[in-house]
Design an enzyme around this catalytic site. Structure first.
Site, PDB file in Angstrom:
ATOM      1  N   LYS A  72      -0.382  10.046   0.373  1.00  0.00           N
ATOM      2  CA  LYS A  72      -0.357  11.345   1.025  1.00  0.00           C
ATOM      3  C   LYS A  72       0.821  11.433   1.993  1.00  0.00           C
ATOM      4  O   LYS A  72       1.094  10.494   2.734  1.00  0.00           O
ATOM      5  CB  LYS A  72      -1.668  11.592   1.771  1.00  0.00           C
ATOM      6  CG  LYS A  72      -2.886  11.690   0.858  1.00  0.00           C
ATOM      7  CD  LYS A  72      -4.147  11.960   1.646  1.00  0.00           C
ATOM      8  CE  LYS A  72      -5.364  12.064   0.718  1.00  0.00           C
ATOM      9  NZ  LYS A  72      -6.619  12.297   1.463  1.00  0.00           N
ATOM     10  N   THR A 116       1.930  -9.747 -10.537  1.00  0.00           N
ATOM     11  CA  THR A 116       0.653  -9.701  -9.846  1.00  0.00           C
ATOM     12  C   THR A 116      -0.324  -8.781 -10.564  1.00  0.00           C
ATOM     13  O   THR A 116       0.043  -8.020 -11.458  1.00  0.00           O
ATOM     14  CB  THR A 116       0.836  -9.202  -8.403  1.00  0.00           C
ATOM     15  OG1 THR A 116       1.189  -7.811  -8.431  1.00  0.00           O
ATOM     16  CG2 THR A 116       1.942  -9.980  -7.697  1.00  0.00           C
ATOM     17  N   TYR A 140      -1.577  -6.172  -9.353  1.00  0.00           N
ATOM     18  CA  TYR A 140      -1.186  -4.790  -9.068  1.00  0.00           C
ATOM     19  C   TYR A 140      -0.112  -4.322 -10.042  1.00  0.00           C
ATOM     20  O   TYR A 140      -0.121  -3.167 -10.477  1.00  0.00           O
ATOM     21  CB  TYR A 140      -0.698  -4.679  -7.624  1.00  0.00           C
ATOM     22  CG  TYR A 140      -1.758  -5.017  -6.609  1.00  0.00           C
ATOM     23  CD1 TYR A 140      -2.832  -4.158  -6.382  1.00  0.00           C
ATOM     24  CD2 TYR A 140      -1.702  -6.206  -5.886  1.00  0.00           C
ATOM     25  CE1 TYR A 140      -3.817  -4.469  -5.455  1.00  0.00           C
ATOM     26  CE2 TYR A 140      -2.687  -6.536  -4.957  1.00  0.00           C
ATOM     27  CZ  TYR A 140      -3.741  -5.662  -4.754  1.00  0.00           C
ATOM     28  OH  TYR A 140      -4.724  -5.980  -3.844  1.00  0.00           O
ATOM     29  N   ASP A 148       0.857  -1.185   0.000  1.00  0.00           N
ATOM     30  CA  ASP A 148       0.000   0.000   0.000  1.00  0.00           C
ATOM     31  C   ASP A 148       0.896   1.238   0.000  1.00  0.00           C
ATOM     32  O   ASP A 148       1.696   1.434   0.919  1.00  0.00           O
ATOM     33  CB  ASP A 148      -0.885  -0.010   1.245  1.00  0.00           C
ATOM     34  CG  ASP A 148      -2.033   0.984   1.146  1.00  0.00           C
ATOM     35  OD1 ASP A 148      -1.804   2.081   0.601  1.00  0.00           O
ATOM     36  OD2 ASP A 148      -3.135   0.666   1.609  1.00  0.00           O
TER      37      ASP A 148
END
Length: 229
Positions: A142, A208, A210, A138
């Site tokens: 921010k 993957t 992702y 992940d």
């Protein structure tokens, strides 16, 4: 009695539930998951986080941190049947998708922790891991959330404690700033940079979903290899 803050288990910043599960996925979570879960992780089984019942199998012990849908985890387990591979994944949907893959083609050398990898690392004995994978974690894009990334001092210290000398840590990401933070934070935790960042994947790499999404959106993969000192 209310638990003290240090005794409370992490909830991955409230991001564990994911989307609505289909009936078959719910059935697999209830029927198939218990046989794969590592015991000694939950508060009920181990309120002091003191022990963990590791699989009684010969061979090396590896860990994938955040396995997503499990494509890479299943591939590595099939490629290296002599290894036992632990997978930690906090998102319920990812665990459910992984169980669907196993239902089609069972793999015996995988054990799961359906939760935050840090909770698993806290109860692993020191120096037991010979390899660890951090694939497309992940990114927490921010700036105020960068402290939530895995490549920060607390989780890296837990990982370093669990890894044996000479163990390999692989990091794959498509986020440039994640590469920056990885190169800054991982070496001080007790790792030497062995290779990377490079656009050349490992010979046994399995792409993957992702990574495929990143490529479709024009972002380049980066592969980095560290060695535990």
């Amino acid at each position: 009695m209310t638990e003290s803050p240090e005794r409370q288990w992490r909830n991955f910043y409230g991001r564990t539930r994911g989307k609505t599960l289909r009936p078959l996925q719910k059935a697999r979570l209830e029927g198939d998951l218990p046989a794969l879960v590592l015991h000694g992780i939950t508060r009920e089984e181990n309120p002091e986080r003191a022990v963990l019942d590791l699989p009684a199998r010969p061979g090396p012990l590896w860990l994938e941190i955040g396995f997503g849908g499990g494509e890479h985890l299943v591939h590595m387990a099939r490629t290296y049947p002599q290894a036992t591979i632990l997978g930690a994944e906090p998102f319920v949907n990812g665990v459910a998708q992984f169980l669907g893959k196993l239902a089609e083609d069972p793999v015996p050398n995988i054990r799961l922790h359906p939760g935050d990898a840090r909770d698993l690392l806290e109860v692993l004995p020191a120096g037991v891991l010979e390899k660890a994978f951090l694939n497309y974690p992940d990114p927490w894009p921010k700036a105020r959330h960068h402290r939530r990334r895995f490549v920060t001092p607390e989780p890296l210290a837990l990982l370093a404690r669990a890894m044996t000398s000479g163990a390999e840590l692989r990091v794959a990401t498509d986020i440039e700033d994640y590469v920056r933070q990885t190169l800054e934070e991982v070496p001080p935790a007790g790792f030497a940079l062995e290779k990377g960042p490079t656009d050349e994947a490992w010979p046994d790499w399995f792409s993957t979903r992702y990574e495929r999404k990143a490529l479709r959106e024009g972002r380049s993969p980066h592969y980095i290899t560290f060695r535990r000192l």
